[in-house]
Design an enzyme around this catalytic site. Sequence first.
Site, PDB file in Angstrom:
ATOM      1  N   ARG A  97      40.516  36.821  33.627  1.00  0.00           N
ATOM      2  CA  ARG A  97      41.127  38.112  33.972  1.00  0.00           C
ATOM      3  C   ARG A  97      41.637  38.715  32.673  1.00  0.00           C
ATOM      4  O   ARG A  97      42.477  38.104  31.994  1.00  0.00           O
ATOM      5  CB  ARG A  97      42.268  37.937  34.971  1.00  0.00           C
ATOM      6  CG  ARG A  97      43.159  39.171  35.054  1.00  0.00           C
ATOM      7  CD  ARG A  97      44.121  39.128  36.197  1.00  0.00           C
ATOM      8  NE  ARG A  97      43.422  39.291  37.456  1.00  0.00           N
ATOM      9  CZ  ARG A  97      44.027  39.601  38.608  1.00  0.00           C
ATOM     10  NH1 ARG A  97      45.347  39.754  38.639  1.00  0.00           N
ATOM     11  NH2 ARG A  97      43.337  39.733  39.713  1.00  0.00           N
ATOM     12  N   HIS A 132      36.643  44.901  39.633  1.00  0.00           N
ATOM     13  CA  HIS A 132      37.255  43.706  40.257  1.00  0.00           C
ATOM     14  C   HIS A 132      36.282  43.189  41.328  1.00  0.00           C
ATOM     15  O   HIS A 132      36.547  43.265  42.522  1.00  0.00           O
ATOM     16  CB  HIS A 132      38.594  44.099  40.878  1.00  0.00           C
ATOM     17  CG  HIS A 132      39.493  42.940  41.231  1.00  0.00           C
ATOM     18  ND1 HIS A 132      39.164  41.623  40.968  1.00  0.00           N
ATOM     19  CD2 HIS A 132      40.719  42.906  41.825  1.00  0.00           C
ATOM     20  CE1 HIS A 132      40.139  40.835  41.390  1.00  0.00           C
ATOM     21  NE2 HIS A 132      41.091  41.585  41.909  1.00  0.00           N
ATOM     22  N   GLN A 155      37.237  40.627  44.290  1.00  0.00           N
ATOM     23  CA  GLN A 155      38.017  41.238  45.359  1.00  0.00           C
ATOM     24  C   GLN A 155      37.104  41.880  46.407  1.00  0.00           C
ATOM     25  O   GLN A 155      37.304  41.724  47.622  1.00  0.00           O
ATOM     26  CB  GLN A 155      38.963  42.304  44.776  1.00  0.00           C
ATOM     27  CG  GLN A 155      39.786  43.003  45.824  1.00  0.00           C
ATOM     28  CD  GLN A 155      40.767  42.073  46.499  1.00  0.00           C
ATOM     29  OE1 GLN A 155      41.577  41.451  45.828  1.00  0.00           O
ATOM     30  NE2 GLN A 155      40.702  41.964  47.824  1.00  0.00           N
ATOM     31  N   ASP A 215      45.003  51.256  47.151  1.00  0.00           N
ATOM     32  CA  ASP A 215      45.494  50.297  46.158  1.00  0.00           C
ATOM     33  C   ASP A 215      46.708  50.917  45.480  1.00  0.00           C
ATOM     34  O   ASP A 215      46.996  52.111  45.663  1.00  0.00           O
ATOM     35  CB  ASP A 215      44.383  49.980  45.138  1.00  0.00           C
ATOM     36  CG  ASP A 215      44.690  48.761  44.282  1.00  0.00           C
ATOM     37  OD1 ASP A 215      45.690  48.073  44.539  1.00  0.00           O
ATOM     38  OD2 ASP A 215      43.909  48.505  43.349  1.00  0.00           O
ATOM     39  N   CYS A 227      44.032  45.383  48.470  1.00  0.00           N
ATOM     40  CA  CYS A 227      43.784  44.109  47.771  1.00  0.00           C
ATOM     41  C   CYS A 227      45.071  43.358  47.474  1.00  0.00           C
ATOM     42  O   CYS A 227      45.036  42.168  47.180  1.00  0.00           O
ATOM     43  CB  CYS A 227      42.989  44.348  46.504  1.00  0.00           C
ATOM     44  SG  CYS A 227      43.882  45.238  45.220  1.00  0.00           S
ATOM     45  N   ARG A 244      39.655  35.819  49.672  1.00  0.00           N
ATOM     46  CA  ARG A 244      39.416  35.624  48.233  1.00  0.00           C
ATOM     47  C   ARG A 244      38.993  34.170  47.993  1.00  0.00           C
ATOM     48  O   ARG A 244      38.088  33.901  47.205  1.00  0.00           O
ATOM     49  CB  ARG A 244      40.688  35.926  47.436  1.00  0.00           C
ATOM     50  CG  ARG A 244      41.142  37.375  47.449  1.00  0.00           C
ATOM     51  CD  ARG A 244      40.200  38.264  46.687  1.00  0.00           C
ATOM     52  NE  ARG A 244      40.034  37.835  45.305  1.00  0.00           N
ATOM     53  CZ  ARG A 244      40.857  38.140  44.298  1.00  0.00           C
ATOM     54  NH1 ARG A 244      41.911  38.886  44.521  1.00  0.00           N
ATOM     55  NH2 ARG A 244      40.599  37.725  43.066  1.00  0.00           N
TER      56      ARG A 244
HETATM   57  N1   CP Z   1      44.207  41.397  44.420  1.00  0.00           N
HETATM   58  C1   CP Z   1      44.463  40.617  43.346  1.00  0.00           C
HETATM   59  O1   CP Z   1      43.637  40.459  42.460  1.00  0.00           O
HETATM   60  O2   CP Z   1      45.676  40.002  43.379  1.00  0.00           O
HETATM   61  P1   CP Z   1      46.369  39.283  42.138  1.00  0.00           P
HETATM   62  O3   CP Z   1      46.614  40.342  41.082  1.00  0.00           O
HETATM   63  O4   CP Z   1      47.636  38.706  42.682  1.00  0.00           O
HETATM   64  O5   CP Z   1      45.427  38.238  41.610  1.00  0.00           O
END
Ligand code: CP
Length: 308
Positions: free
Chosen positions: A107, A134, A137, A225, A266, A294
Site C-alpha cells: 500500500r 484500489h 477493494q 467514499d 469501503c 476483503r
Molecule cells: N477500505 C480499506 O482499504 O480499508 P483500510 O484503509 O482500513 O485498509
Amino acid sequence: MQNFLDIHQTSAVDLRKMINSAHTMKQARKGLLKGTPDPDQPLAGAMVALIFEKPSTRTRVSFDVGVRQMGGQTMVLSGKEMQLGHGETIADTARVLSRYVDLIMIRTFEEATLLEMADYATVPVINGLTNRTHPCQIMADVMTYEEHRGPITGKKVVWAGDGNNVSASFLHAAGQFGFDFTFTGPQPLDPEPAFIAFARAKGVKINVERNPEVAFEGADLVVTDTWVSMHDAESAKERRHNQLRGYQVTETLMARAKPDALFMHCLPAHRNDEVTSAVMDGAHSVVFDEAENRLHAQKAIMRWCLGV
Ligand code: CP
C-alpha cells in the site's frame, strides 16, 4: 507468477475465476473460528510481505488473516521503518525482498512506486491501494453485490462524491464485469478521463450526472467514499466539504434507487459527512459484508498470483 496491479490489467476471465474462488472459499469456512486453518493449505511454506506506507485496518488485517488461514506466514512492514523510507530505492528493496518472501503486497502513495516494485520484484506484487486505484477493494465489492443479488453484469452502479482511487477501480470493474456506472459529484472531482475511457471502450454505459437525484434513479448499487482521501492535503477539507455536501448519501436519495438497491462504502466512513448513519445502518447497507469479503477476495487473488 502473476502480479495483481489493477483490474483493467487482469483478464475478465481470470477476474471471474477469482470471484468464484472467493465465494467457494468463503462457503468452506462457514462455522469455523477465524483462526482455523482452511481445509486445503495452498500457501503452506509461503512467506508474504505486507508493506504499508499509509494507515490501514481492513487491508492489513484481512491480508494477514487470509495468508494464515491458507497456511502461509506474514511479515507486516511499515515503509517508514524500512530503509525504503530512508533513501533505499524501490528497485533495490524489491530485489532484496524477493530473496526472502514469496509474495509482496504494498500500500503506497504513488502508482509509480507500485509499478517499480513490480518491475524489479521476482515474486508477485499485489496493489493494496495507491493514490490512483484500489483493485482489491472492488473485487470484494463485486463479490458482495453478487452474494446478495446475483450477477452484477448489466446492473446500474451509482458512485456519489469524490472521483477518487476507489471510484477508478470501480470504473475498471465496470468494463471488465460489464455493468453500467454513473458518477455523480462536482466537476472538479470527476474521475480521470482515462478510467472513464477504459470502461466506455468495453461497451458499458458510463454517465456523469451532476444532479444526484437524477443519478440515483433506478440504481442497483449506490457507493460512496470519504470526501478527503489519505493522500489529500488536510487544507483541502473545508473546500471538499463545501463541494460535496449536496452529494451526501441520505435516505431521501436512496429512496430514488431501486427498492432492493444495495449501499456500499469501503470504510472507514465519516458518518454524517459522505453518508448518514441512517443509511450506513439501514436496510440497504452491506458495508460489513463488504469489509468481510476483503478477506475472501484477497485470498483468491493471492492464490491466483501464486498459481496455487
Ligand atoms: N477500505 C480499506 O482499504 O480499508 P483500510 O484503509 O482500513 O485498509
